[in-house]
Design a protein around this motif. Structure first.
Motif, short mmCIF file in Angstrom:
data_model
loop_
_atom_site.label_atom_id
_atom_site.label_comp_id
_atom_site.label_asym_id
_atom_site.label_seq_id
_atom_site.Cartn_x
_atom_site.Cartn_y
_atom_site.Cartn_z
N TYR A 14 -5.76 -2.59 -3.59
CA TYR A 14 -6.64 -1.65 -3.97
C TYR A 14 -5.62 -0.05 -4.49
O TYR A 14 -4.60 0.03 -3.70
N ARG A 45 -3.52 9.52 -4.61
CA ARG A 45 -2.06 9.16 -4.36
C ARG A 45 -1.37 8.92 -5.97
O ARG A 45 -0.28 9.08 -5.85
N TRP A 46 -1.51 7.83 -6.37
CA TRP A 46 -1.67 7.37 -7.44
C TRP A 46 -1.34 9.03 -8.86
O TRP A 46 -0.81 9.03 -9.37
N ASN A 71 -5.54 10.08 -13.58
CA ASN A 71 -6.03 8.23 -13.64
C ASN A 71 -5.66 7.18 -14.61
O ASN A 71 -6.81 6.61 -14.90
N GLU A 104 -5.35 3.75 -4.45
CA GLU A 104 -5.75 5.02 -4.62
C GLU A 104 -5.90 6.10 -5.37
O GLU A 104 -4.61 6.58 -5.64
N VAL A 113 -6.05 -0.22 4.13
CA VAL A 113 -6.77 -0.26 3.43
C VAL A 113 -8.11 -2.24 3.88
O VAL A 113 -6.98 -2.36 4.56
N ASN A 155 -8.65 -0.72 -10.68
CA ASN A 155 -9.30 -1.19 -10.01
C ASN A 155 -10.42 -2.69 -9.58
O ASN A 155 -10.86 -2.85 -9.60
N GLN A 212 0.75 -1.24 0.01
CA GLN A 212 0.19 0.26 0.15
C GLN A 212 1.11 1.23 -0.46
O GLN A 212 0.45 2.25 -0.46
N TYR A 227 2.98 3.97 -5.65
CA TYR A 227 2.84 2.26 -5.59
C TYR A 227 3.83 1.81 -6.20
O TYR A 227 4.12 1.97 -7.05
#
Length: 338
Positions: free
Chosen positions: A303, A308-309, A329, A305, A298, A334, A122, A228
C-alpha cells in the motif's frame, strides 16, 4: 556496468547448467512444457543484483505462488538504462524502481508509460553511514569529511537539505566521486568517510563484518524524505488491458513477501538458492531486519499512502528540482492490490 553484464551471463550459464543436470525424463520434461503452455508468461526486471528487497518475488517463484496464479514469471537483471525503460518499452511487464529516481519518468517530453503499483518497503531505510565516533552521527558532522557522491542533482539537494537543517554548511562537505562497491572495505580503508546506503543491506553488512558505525536516516531529519523506495512498477497501458493478470501477479508477490515476514530464515534460504553467490550470513541477517520493513505498521503489503507519496514530490516541486511540476497523486496506483 561490467558487473551487470557478468551477472546476466552467469545467470544464463547457471540456468543452462541446472537444466542440463536436472535428471528429468523426457516424458516429465514434455509434461512440464505442456503445463507451461497454460501459464501467462511475464518478465520481472530487478533494479540490481538479487538482494532482500527482492525476496518476496523469489519466494513466490520457488513456492509456486506465481504458478498457482496462472503465471510463469521470468526474473531478469536490468539493462544499463534501468528497469524503467524495459518496462516502458513493453519488453517487461513489471520491475523494481524507486520513487526518487522515477521523478523524471513522470514529466516532460521523455515521460514514460510506467506506474508504481506496490511499495516493497513501507519506509525509506536509506541514510548516511560512517565510521563510529568520528562525529558523523548527525548531518552537521559531515563538514570537512569525504562523502562519496554520484553527482546527481537530487542526491546533492537531499544531502544539502539535511546538513543545513542540522545547522551545518553544505559547502564544507568534501564531495568525492563514488567508486564504492563494498561499503565495509571503503570505510575501513578510509578512502571515504560517509556513504549513502540502504541500511537493510549495506548497513547490515557492516554489522555482519563487525565494523562499528554511526548512521542517520534521511526520514528522521525531514519527513518529506520518507518516500517509497523500492517500489514495483508496471507498464501502465499493459496493466489497463490486463488488470486481472496484474492483480494476480501482485497477489502472488504479496504471498511471497508475507511468507518472508513470517519465515525470515526459510525465505533467506530461498533467496540464497536463487542467488548462490550471496553471503548466507548477510542474507540471513538482512532478512531478519527486513521482515519488519515489508509491511511495517500497515495491514496491506504494497500500500502507498497518498499523503506521503505527495509530500516528497511537493518538496521536489518547491525546490525546483523537476523540469515540470509534478501534480499530486501522479505515478502510483493502489487499485491493483488485493
Amino acid at each position: 556496468m561490467k558487473k551487470r553484464i557478468l551477472a546476466v551471463l552467469l545467470a544464463a550459464a547457471l540456468t543452462a547448467s541446472m537444466a542440463g543436470c536436472s535428471g528429468k525424463s523426457e516424458d516429465t520434461k514434455k509434461s512440464d512444457q505442456d503445463s507451461d503452455k497454460d501459464l501467462t508468461k511475464l518478465t520481472f526486471v530487478l533494479d540490481w543484483t538479487p538482494n532482500t528487497n527482492h525476496t518476496g518475488i523469489y519466494v513466490a517463484q520457488e513456492k509456486g505462488y506465481f504458478a498457482d496464479a496462472g503465471l510463469d514469471v521470468e526474473i531478469v537483471q536490468p539493462p544499463e538504462d534501468g528497469a524503467e525503460v524495459l518496462v516502458a518499452s513493453g519488453k517487461a511487464q513489471f520491475g523494481v524502481s524507486f520513487q526518487d529516481s522515477l521523478m523524471p519518468a513522470f514529466t516532460g517530453d521523455d515521460a514514460l508509460p510506467v506506474e508504481v503499483v506496490a511499495a516493497v518497503l513501507q519506509h525509506n531505510t536509506s541514510g548516511i553511514i560512517s565510521r563510529k565516533g568520528e562525529g558523523m552521527d548527525r548531518p552537521k558532522g559531515l563538514e570537512g569529511k569525504k562523502y562519496a557522491t554520484w553527482n546527481l542533482e537530487l542526491e546533492k539537494a537531499t544531502l544539502q537539505n539535511v546538513v543545513e537543517a542540522d545547522g551545518g554548511d553544505f559547502s564544507k562537505v568534501e564531495l568525492i566521486p563514488s567508486t564504492v562497491t563494498d561499503e565495509v572495505s571503503a570505510l575501513q580503508s578510509k578512502s571515504v568517510d560517509a556513504i549513502w546506503i540502504f541500511y537493510g543491506w549495506a548497513g547490515i553488512a557492516t554489522e555482519v563484518a563487525g565494523l562499528d558505525t554511526d548512521y542517520f536516516a534521511f526520514k528522521d531529519i525531514n519527513s518529506a524524505f520518507d518516500f517509497y523506495t523500492p517500489v514495483i512498477i508496471g507498464n501502465r497501458e499493459w496493466m489497463k488491458e490486463n488488470a486481472d493478470t496484474t492483480k494476480a501477479f501482485l497477489s502472488a508477490a504479496k504471498k511471497g513477501y508475507e511468507f518472508a515476514i513470517e519465515n525470515p530464515k526459510d525465505a533467506a534460504d530461498i533467496l540464497c538458492k536463487a542467488a548462490p553467490e550471496l553471503d548466507p550470513d548477510l542474507v540471513q541477517a538482512s532478512q531478519e531486519y527486513m521482515k519488519d520493513q515489508y509491511k511495517a505498521e500497515v495491514s496491506q503489503w504494497g500500500y502507498i499512502e497518498p499523503a506521503r507519496w505527495n509530500a516528497y514530490y511537493n518538496w521536489i516541486n518547491e525546490n525546483g528540482l523537476s523540469e515540470e511540476e509534478i501534480p499530486e497523486n501522479t505515478g502510483f496506483n493502489n487499485d491493483y492490490l488485493e
